[in-house]
Enzyme design. Sequence first.
Site, mmCIF file in Angstrom:
data_model
loop_
_atom_site.group_PDB
_atom_site.id
_atom_site.type_symbol
_atom_site.label_atom_id
_atom_site.label_comp_id
_atom_site.label_asym_id
_atom_site.label_seq_id
_atom_site.Cartn_x
_atom_site.Cartn_y
_atom_site.Cartn_z
ATOM 1 N N ARG A 169 -8.841 2.097 9.638
ATOM 2 C CA ARG A 169 -8.500 0.715 9.958
ATOM 3 C C ARG A 169 -9.596 0.053 10.775
ATOM 4 O O ARG A 169 -9.499 -1.132 11.076
ATOM 5 C CB ARG A 169 -7.216 0.698 10.780
ATOM 6 C CG ARG A 169 -5.988 0.149 10.070
ATOM 7 C CD ARG A 169 -4.845 0.191 11.051
ATOM 8 N NE ARG A 169 -3.676 -0.531 10.656
ATOM 9 C CZ ARG A 169 -2.701 -0.061 9.890
ATOM 10 N NH1 ARG A 169 -2.781 1.143 9.375
ATOM 11 N NH2 ARG A 169 -1.644 -0.797 9.644
ATOM 12 N N ARG A 183 11.924 -2.682 11.174
ATOM 13 C CA ARG A 183 10.911 -2.083 12.056
ATOM 14 C C ARG A 183 10.604 -3.054 13.176
ATOM 15 O O ARG A 183 10.449 -4.244 12.940
ATOM 16 C CB ARG A 183 9.625 -1.817 11.252
ATOM 17 C CG ARG A 183 9.424 -0.376 10.872
ATOM 18 C CD ARG A 183 8.321 -0.225 9.845
ATOM 19 N NE ARG A 183 7.031 -0.750 10.288
ATOM 20 C CZ ARG A 183 5.920 -0.702 9.547
ATOM 21 N NH1 ARG A 183 5.939 -0.153 8.345
ATOM 22 N NH2 ARG A 183 4.795 -1.200 10.011
ATOM 23 N N ARG A 233 11.607 -6.925 5.042
ATOM 24 C CA ARG A 233 11.559 -5.470 4.851
ATOM 25 C C ARG A 233 12.553 -4.767 5.770
ATOM 26 O O ARG A 233 12.698 -5.117 6.942
ATOM 27 C CB ARG A 233 10.139 -4.966 5.144
ATOM 28 C CG ARG A 233 10.035 -3.442 5.116
ATOM 29 C CD ARG A 233 8.637 -2.972 4.893
ATOM 30 N NE ARG A 233 7.734 -3.267 6.002
ATOM 31 C CZ ARG A 233 6.438 -2.989 5.981
ATOM 32 N NH1 ARG A 233 5.893 -2.430 4.914
ATOM 33 N NH2 ARG A 233 5.680 -3.282 7.014
ATOM 34 N N ARG A 259 -0.419 -8.568 13.686
ATOM 35 C CA ARG A 259 -0.942 -7.536 12.773
ATOM 36 C C ARG A 259 -1.898 -8.139 11.756
ATOM 37 O O ARG A 259 -2.890 -7.515 11.380
ATOM 38 C CB ARG A 259 0.216 -6.823 12.063
ATOM 39 C CG ARG A 259 0.902 -5.820 12.979
ATOM 40 C CD ARG A 259 2.275 -5.443 12.491
ATOM 41 N NE ARG A 259 2.272 -4.798 11.204
ATOM 42 C CZ ARG A 259 3.345 -4.716 10.413
ATOM 43 N NH1 ARG A 259 4.486 -5.257 10.786
ATOM 44 N NH2 ARG A 259 3.270 -4.088 9.273
ATOM 45 N N LYS A 293 0.830 -1.215 0.000
ATOM 46 C CA LYS A 293 0.000 0.000 0.000
ATOM 47 C C LYS A 293 0.859 1.257 0.000
ATOM 48 O O LYS A 293 0.609 2.181 -0.744
ATOM 49 C CB LYS A 293 -0.892 0.067 1.255
ATOM 50 C CG LYS A 293 -1.983 -0.953 1.341
ATOM 51 C CD LYS A 293 -2.904 -0.634 2.525
ATOM 52 C CE LYS A 293 -2.169 -0.598 3.859
ATOM 53 N NZ LYS A 293 -1.683 -1.902 4.310
HETATM 54 P P1 ADP Z 1 1.315 -1.728 7.891
HETATM 55 O O1 ADP Z 1 0.326 -1.248 6.881
HETATM 56 O O2 ADP Z 1 2.599 -2.197 7.287
HETATM 57 O O3 ADP Z 1 0.736 -2.684 8.882
HETATM 58 P P2 ADP Z 1 1.463 0.961 9.074
HETATM 59 O O4 ADP Z 1 2.740 1.666 8.868
HETATM 60 O O5 ADP Z 1 0.283 1.413 8.291
HETATM 61 O O6 ADP Z 1 1.777 -0.574 8.825
HETATM 62 O O7 ADP Z 1 1.042 0.973 10.636
HETATM 63 C C1 ADP Z 1 1.917 0.563 11.640
HETATM 64 C C2 ADP Z 1 1.203 0.568 12.996
HETATM 65 O O8 ADP Z 1 0.743 1.898 13.301
HETATM 66 C C3 ADP Z 1 -0.052 -0.292 13.094
HETATM 67 O O9 ADP Z 1 0.253 -1.648 13.354
HETATM 68 C C4 ADP Z 1 -0.792 0.400 14.245
HETATM 69 O O10 ADP Z 1 -0.236 0.066 15.497
HETATM 70 C C5 ADP Z 1 -0.499 1.870 13.992
HETATM 71 N N1 ADP Z 1 -1.533 2.492 13.143
HETATM 72 C C6 ADP Z 1 -1.367 3.004 11.899
HETATM 73 N N2 ADP Z 1 -2.524 3.479 11.405
HETATM 74 C C7 ADP Z 1 -3.464 3.252 12.360
HETATM 75 C C8 ADP Z 1 -4.867 3.485 12.448
HETATM 76 N N3 ADP Z 1 -5.550 4.039 11.436
HETATM 77 N N4 ADP Z 1 -5.500 3.111 13.584
HETATM 78 C C9 ADP Z 1 -4.847 2.548 14.600
HETATM 79 N N5 ADP Z 1 -3.528 2.284 14.583
HETATM 80 C C10 ADP Z 1 -2.846 2.626 13.481
#
Ligand code: ADP
Length: 212
Positions: free
Chosen positions: A88, A157, A125, A168, A13
């Site tokens: 989310r 990360r 990654r 996740r 994404k």
């Molecule tokens: P990925 O899409 O690779 O899982 P992101 O970089 O989008 O990772 O998000 C990393 C972390 O940040 C998530 O696992 C969560 O803990 C937090 N996070 C990101 N966006 C949200 C959201 N919209 N609501 C709640 N937590 C979020």
Amino acid sequence: MRLLFLGPPGAGKGTQAKRVAAELGIPHIATGDMLRQAVAEGTELGLQARAIMERGDLVPDNLVIAMLLERVGRDDATDGFILDGFPRTIAQAEALEARFGGAGLDAAVVIEVDTEEIVRRISGRRVCPNGHVFHIDEAPSSTGGVCDQCGDSVYQREDDRAETVRNRLHVYRDLTEPLIAFYGARDITMHVIDGVGGVDAITDAIMAALNS
Ligand code: ADP
């Protein structure tokens, strides 16, 4: 155009949303990047989010919604934006509806990748603190542990470790995947894209879908 990129962690994404945002000339708004920045800066929000993110759980809706609504209110977002990582949860989607009316969005791009491929991608990654992304097999940094683009160090990360990736994925299936049905029942265009293939080919497929 208000556009959402939806899909499991590791679907690509972020990579794709950045490219499409550049092509369309609208900002790429990634809540994960914003939260990681808050953690790095040690802000109040960052202090609250840090441990939650390291476990692979979701940061509470009220915190993420406030952060996102502030961001989409800035000048660069008046002609639209691409959301990556938000909403989310259903509650987050409802906050977008309340802010913009209707479904809150014009279109969604759903990127599909199966679980085995996701685990392979995420465990390989590597990132730098400025958000440049590498993969140990597919797109390694040419200089080893240093970012080709900015010279900072490259690392894994915390939430990309195998145990956390599994959590996740559960969180995605339980809380985020239901958004596909949520938006399917609303008046927005949904584009389903196969996320396995070359990065350029996938960008082309997304652009073609958006222009159709
Ligand atoms: P990925 O899409 O690779 O899982 P992101 O970089 O989008 O990772 O998000 C990393 C972390 O940040 C998530 O696992 C969560 O803990 C937090 N996070 C990101 N966006 C949200 C959201 N919209 N609501 C709640 N937590 C979020």
